[in-house]
Write a protein that holds these residues in place. Structure first.
Motif, PDB file in Angstrom:
ATOM      1  N   ALA A   8       0.927  -1.351  -0.116  1.00 50.19           N
ATOM      2  CA  ALA A   8       0.064  -0.115  -0.191  1.00 50.19           C
ATOM      3  C   ALA A   8       0.824   0.919   0.156  1.00 50.19           C
ATOM      4  CB  ALA A   8      -1.023   0.278   1.060  1.00 50.19           C
ATOM      5  N   GLY A   9       0.394   2.623   0.100  1.00 52.86           N
ATOM      6  CA  GLY A   9       1.282   3.734   0.074  1.00 52.86           C
ATOM      7  C   GLY A   9       1.899   4.473  -0.947  1.00 52.86           C
ATOM      8  N   VAL A  10       1.799   3.355  -2.247  1.00 50.14           N
ATOM      9  CA  VAL A  10       2.668   3.509  -3.746  1.00 50.14           C
ATOM     10  C   VAL A  10       2.613   4.334  -4.312  1.00 50.14           C
ATOM     11  CG1 VAL A  10       4.232   2.051  -5.310  1.00 50.14           C
ATOM     12  CG2 VAL A  10       3.293   1.443  -3.250  1.00 50.14           C
ATOM     13  N   ALA A  11       3.889   5.468  -4.625  1.00 50.69           N
ATOM     14  CA  ALA A  11       2.939   6.827  -5.347  1.00 50.69           C
ATOM     15  C   ALA A  11       1.782   5.679  -7.106  1.00 50.69           C
ATOM     16  CB  ALA A  11       3.876   7.561  -5.747  1.00 50.69           C
ATOM     17  N   LEU A  12       1.088   6.178  -6.679  1.00 52.27           N
ATOM     18  CA  LEU A  12       0.393   6.141  -8.087  1.00 52.27           C
ATOM     19  C   LEU A  12       1.047   5.335  -9.283  1.00 52.27           C
ATOM     20  CD1 LEU A  12      -2.801   4.542  -7.703  1.00 52.27           C
ATOM     21  CD2 LEU A  12      -3.528   6.866  -8.917  1.00 52.27           C
ATOM     22  N   ALA A  13       1.560   6.291  -9.847  1.00 55.72           N
ATOM     23  CA  ALA A  13       2.525   6.644 -10.948  1.00 55.72           C
ATOM     24  C   ALA A  13       3.459   5.355 -11.010  1.00 55.72           C
ATOM     25  CB  ALA A  13       3.677   8.055 -10.728  1.00 55.72           C
ATOM     26  N   ASP A  14       3.732   4.466  -9.826  1.00 54.18           N
ATOM     27  CA  ASP A  14       4.811   4.126  -9.680  1.00 54.18           C
ATOM     28  C   ASP A  14       4.300   2.679 -10.007  1.00 54.18           C
ATOM     29  OD1 ASP A  14       6.638   6.078  -9.864  1.00 54.18           O
ATOM     30  OD2 ASP A  14       7.197   5.431  -7.667  1.00 54.18           O
ATOM     31  N   LYS A  15       3.151   2.319 -10.105  1.00 58.44           N
ATOM     32  CA  LYS A  15       2.815   1.227  -9.331  1.00 58.44           C
ATOM     33  C   LYS A  15       2.107   0.568 -10.789  1.00 58.44           C
ATOM     34  CE  LYS A  15      -2.458  -0.694  -8.633  1.00 58.44           C
ATOM     35  NZ  LYS A  15      -2.094  -1.635  -9.741  1.00 58.44           N
ATOM     36  N   TRP A  16       2.120   0.653 -12.165  1.00 57.05           N
ATOM     37  CA  TRP A  16       2.942  -0.029 -13.433  1.00 57.05           C
ATOM     38  C   TRP A  16       4.123  -0.893 -13.246  1.00 57.05           C
ATOM     39  CZ3 TRP A  16       7.194   0.661 -16.210  1.00 57.05           C
ATOM     40  CH2 TRP A  16       8.067   1.472 -15.528  1.00 57.05           C
ATOM     41  N   PHE A  17       4.972  -0.226 -12.447  1.00 50.93           N
ATOM     42  CA  PHE A  17       6.347  -0.728 -12.031  1.00 50.93           C
ATOM     43  C   PHE A  17       6.338  -2.030 -10.624  1.00 50.93           C
ATOM     44  CE2 PHE A  17      10.881  -1.470 -10.642  1.00 50.93           C
ATOM     45  CZ  PHE A  17      11.454  -0.774 -11.645  1.00 50.93           C
ATOM     46  N   TRP A  18       5.718  -2.426 -10.087  1.00 49.19           N
ATOM     47  CA  TRP A  18       5.591  -3.111  -9.028  1.00 49.19           C
ATOM     48  C   TRP A  18       5.132  -4.116  -9.267  1.00 49.19           C
ATOM     49  CZ3 TRP A  18       8.751  -3.439  -5.286  1.00 49.19           C
ATOM     50  CH2 TRP A  18       9.527  -1.836  -5.083  1.00 49.19           C
ATOM     51  N   ASP A  19       3.874  -2.985 -10.371  1.00 51.19           N
ATOM     52  CA  ASP A  19       2.826  -4.591 -10.936  1.00 51.19           C
ATOM     53  C   ASP A  19       3.884  -5.703 -11.493  1.00 51.19           C
ATOM     54  OD1 ASP A  19       0.678  -3.594  -9.234  1.00 51.19           O
ATOM     55  OD2 ASP A  19       0.152  -2.471 -11.287  1.00 51.19           O
ATOM     56  N   VAL A  20       4.195  -4.559 -13.009  1.00 47.83           N
ATOM     57  CA  VAL A  20       5.836  -5.652 -14.075  1.00 47.83           C
ATOM     58  C   VAL A  20       6.624  -6.152 -12.753  1.00 47.83           C
ATOM     59  CG1 VAL A  20       6.973  -6.150 -15.810  1.00 47.83           C
ATOM     60  CG2 VAL A  20       4.775  -4.035 -15.677  1.00 47.83           C
ATOM     61  N   LEU A  21       6.902  -5.743 -11.673  1.00 47.50           N
ATOM     62  CA  LEU A  21       8.191  -6.503 -11.388  1.00 47.50           C
ATOM     63  C   LEU A  21       7.073  -7.826 -10.511  1.00 47.50           C
ATOM     64  CD1 LEU A  21      11.107  -7.253 -10.073  1.00 47.50           C
ATOM     65  CD2 LEU A  21      10.281  -5.103  -8.165  1.00 47.50           C
ATOM     66  N   ASN A  22       5.730  -7.411  -9.665  1.00 46.31           N
ATOM     67  CA  ASN A  22       5.543  -8.548  -8.577  1.00 46.31           C
ATOM     68  C   ASN A  22       4.762  -9.808  -9.664  1.00 46.31           C
ATOM     69  OD1 ASN A  22       5.811  -7.764  -6.533  1.00 46.31           O
ATOM     70  ND2 ASN A  22       4.233  -6.454  -6.968  1.00 46.31           N
ATOM     71  N   SER A  23       4.342  -9.614 -10.894  1.00 42.42           N
ATOM     72  CA  SER A  23       4.449 -10.750 -11.845  1.00 42.42           C
ATOM     73  C   SER A  23       5.381 -10.878 -12.550  1.00 42.42           C
ATOM     74  CB  SER A  23       3.189 -10.026 -12.840  1.00 42.42           C
ATOM     75  OG  SER A  23       3.555  -8.784 -14.287  1.00 42.42           O
ATOM     76  N   TYR A  24       6.219 -10.719 -12.667  1.00 36.76           N
ATOM     77  CA  TYR A  24       7.718 -11.744 -12.776  1.00 36.76           C
ATOM     78  C   TYR A  24       8.029 -12.620 -12.315  1.00 36.76           C
ATOM     79  CZ  TYR A  24      12.787 -11.614 -14.846  1.00 36.76           C
ATOM     80  OH  TYR A  24      13.779 -12.100 -15.903  1.00 36.76           O
ATOM     81  N   LEU A  25       8.390 -11.931 -10.775  1.00 38.82           N
ATOM     82  CA  LEU A  25       8.777 -13.037 -10.139  1.00 38.82           C
ATOM     83  C   LEU A  25       7.949 -13.641  -9.770  1.00 38.82           C
ATOM     84  CD1 LEU A  25       9.508 -10.000  -6.938  1.00 38.82           C
ATOM     85  CD2 LEU A  25      11.279 -10.839  -8.768  1.00 38.82           C
ATOM     86  N   GLU A  26       6.436 -13.284 -10.134  1.00 41.85           N
ATOM     87  CA  GLU A  26       5.674 -14.853 -10.309  1.00 41.85           C
ATOM     88  C   GLU A  26       5.539 -15.973 -10.703  1.00 41.85           C
ATOM     89  OE1 GLU A  26       0.808 -15.638  -8.794  1.00 41.85           O
ATOM     90  OE2 GLU A  26       2.355 -13.704  -8.566  1.00 41.85           O
ATOM     91  N   LYS A  27       5.703 -15.709 -12.138  1.00 41.15           N
ATOM     92  CA  LYS A  27       6.527 -15.921 -13.416  1.00 41.15           C
ATOM     93  C   LYS A  27       7.806 -16.980 -12.733  1.00 41.15           C
ATOM     94  CE  LYS A  27       5.062 -13.996 -16.611  1.00 41.15           C
ATOM     95  NZ  LYS A  27       4.733 -12.772 -17.366  1.00 41.15           N
ATOM     96  N   GLN A  28       8.441 -16.464 -12.948  1.00 39.10           N
ATOM     97  CA  GLN A  28       9.405 -17.211 -13.011  1.00 39.10           C
ATOM     98  C   GLN A  28      10.285 -17.727 -11.205  1.00 39.10           C
ATOM     99  OE1 GLN A  28      12.050 -16.614 -15.611  1.00 39.10           O
ATOM    100  NE2 GLN A  28      10.047 -15.688 -16.431  1.00 39.10           N
ATOM    101  N   THR A  29       8.863 -18.296 -11.006  1.00 39.66           N
ATOM    102  CA  THR A  29       9.377 -18.739  -9.555  1.00 39.66           C
ATOM    103  C   THR A  29      10.502 -17.676  -8.211  1.00 39.66           C
ATOM    104  OG1 THR A  29       9.182 -20.185 -10.741  1.00 39.66           O
ATOM    105  CG2 THR A  29       8.993 -20.956  -8.519  1.00 39.66           C
ATOM    106  N   LEU A  30      10.496 -16.536  -8.515  1.00 40.22           N
ATOM    107  CA  LEU A  30      11.570 -16.300  -8.153  1.00 40.22           C
ATOM    108  C   LEU A  30      10.671 -15.628  -6.482  1.00 40.22           C
ATOM    109  CD1 LEU A  30      13.614 -13.922 -10.689  1.00 40.22           C
ATOM    110  CD2 LEU A  30      13.858 -16.629  -9.546  1.00 40.22           C
ATOM    111  N   LYS A  31      11.728 -15.375  -5.414  1.00 42.88           N
ATOM    112  CA  LYS A  31      11.154 -15.108  -4.209  1.00 42.88           C
ATOM    113  C   LYS A  31      11.291 -13.237  -3.958  1.00 42.88           C
ATOM    114  CE  LYS A  31      11.529 -19.573  -2.676  1.00 42.88           C
ATOM    115  NZ  LYS A  31      12.006 -20.092  -1.501  1.00 42.88           N
ATOM    116  N   GLN A  32       9.855 -12.566  -2.793  1.00 38.02           N
ATOM    117  CA  GLN A  32       9.598 -11.483  -2.808  1.00 38.02           C
ATOM    118  C   GLN A  32      10.747 -11.509  -0.970  1.00 38.02           C
ATOM    119  OE1 GLN A  32       7.020  -9.806  -4.704  1.00 38.02           O
ATOM    120  NE2 GLN A  32       5.402 -11.819  -4.220  1.00 38.02           N
ATOM    121  N   THR A  33      11.831 -10.456  -1.896  1.00 34.29           N
ATOM    122  CA  THR A  33      12.950 -10.782  -0.261  1.00 34.29           C
ATOM    123  C   THR A  33      12.438  -8.531   0.141  1.00 34.29           C
ATOM    124  OG1 THR A  33      14.376  -9.936  -1.132  1.00 34.29           O
ATOM    125  CG2 THR A  33      14.471 -12.681  -1.119  1.00 34.29           C
TER     126      THR A  33
END
Lengths: 166, 166
Positions: A8-33
């Motif tokens: 939460a609390g992410v600048a709206l402008a950066d949302k796309w960035f986190w979205d892309v990153l999170n789905s990339y991590l998921e797709k590659q079975t990488l972990k969020q640390t």
DNA sequence: CTTTGTGCAAACCCTTTGCAAGCAG
DNA sequence: CTGCTTGCAAAGGGTTTGCACAAAG
């Protein structure tokens, strides 16, 4: 850590960035640390050209145990995810910047203070296409850096950025 | 060695190069050595982009005792004399080319076979000036590399040259 | 639990440099 | 002879990697 990175609390402008990153991590079975979160947050909030060492210094203020290798690994991860670009204006040292898919630009570097400006010029882009075509090439990318001297009053102050060289 | 480097029998087209080099050596009280002669001769006769290691390999065929450090030192000497340019298309490795004062050009690099072509386009140069001016810069130099795929039949053969990356 | 990530230090790669021996001037 | 040059090997500087431990899923 069961929630998505930077929830939460992410600048709206950066949302796309986190979205892309999170789905990339998921797709590659990488972990969020924790480390990845800090590195990416700082990289994103800086929103300028940084080298790994600078970013490491900044990240360490929040989490002194993060190693330089992790910063490199995270930046390379962002590159693979298409979220960061790596450039080297000064030889032997890379700088990274956010890759905004809709925002292509070239660079103008002040040789005195190191300031890096961005610009875009469609006419130049078109001419590049023509040149490549004329030489029998299918153009897929380019790199254009302009070098010169800026006219800022505070130029020469050498504001700890990258110095360019043709 | 009492005569100038590469005295007689030089291709006429290269005379200016040796002239500039010899007067530079003289002015700086530097010495003319067998190693420098070989390195420069090979560099000049190749007349293409080479990295230090490649040039070293070539030089060694004529004089196996020449060290890699000497090749680097000689190439740097040529740079100082304004006779060579250093570029790095591929990160972490430099290539050198003859600097011909009257022949500015940019590069077009094939991402498949590594071939490097040269081109010049005044329209692009003019637009660069305009862009810099518009942003309050005095332009002193630039770097433009185009990347793409060439259509040569023998492309993909990977002819041991530099591979580019934006 | 299994697999990926991290920190550290060592390894890497290209380039430069220190040093004793070699030569050009 | 003087001092620039060379070859070698070692040092440098940025980036990557191997490994044992930590931690996410």
């Amino acid at each position: 850590m069961t929630e998505k990175l930077k929830p939460a609390g992410v600048a709206l402008a950066d949302k796309w960035f986190w979205d892309v990153l999170n789905s990339y991590l998921e797709k590659q079975t990488l972990k969020q640390t924790r480390q990845r979160k800090v590195v990416v947050e700082e990289f994103l909030s800086l929103d300028r050209h940084v080298d790994a060492e600078d970013l490491h210094g900044i990240v360490r203020k929040r989490d002194p145990k993060v190693g330089l290798a992790t910063v490199y690994r995270t930046l390379n991860l962002l590159k693979e995810a298409g979220l960061a670009d790596q450039k080297s204006f000064r030889d032997g040292r890379s700088v990274f910047e956010i890759h905004r898919p809709d925002h292509h630009h070239d660079h103008l570097v002040c040789l005195d203070c190191g300031k890096i400006m961005e610009f875009e010029n469609d006419e130049i882009e078109n001419l590049q296409e023509k040149v490549a075509e004329g030489l029998g090439f299918k153009l897929t990318g380019h790199r254009l850096d302009l070098y010169g001297h800026c006219l800022r009053r505070d130029c020469k102050i050498t504001d700890r950025d990258d110095r360019g060289r043709p």
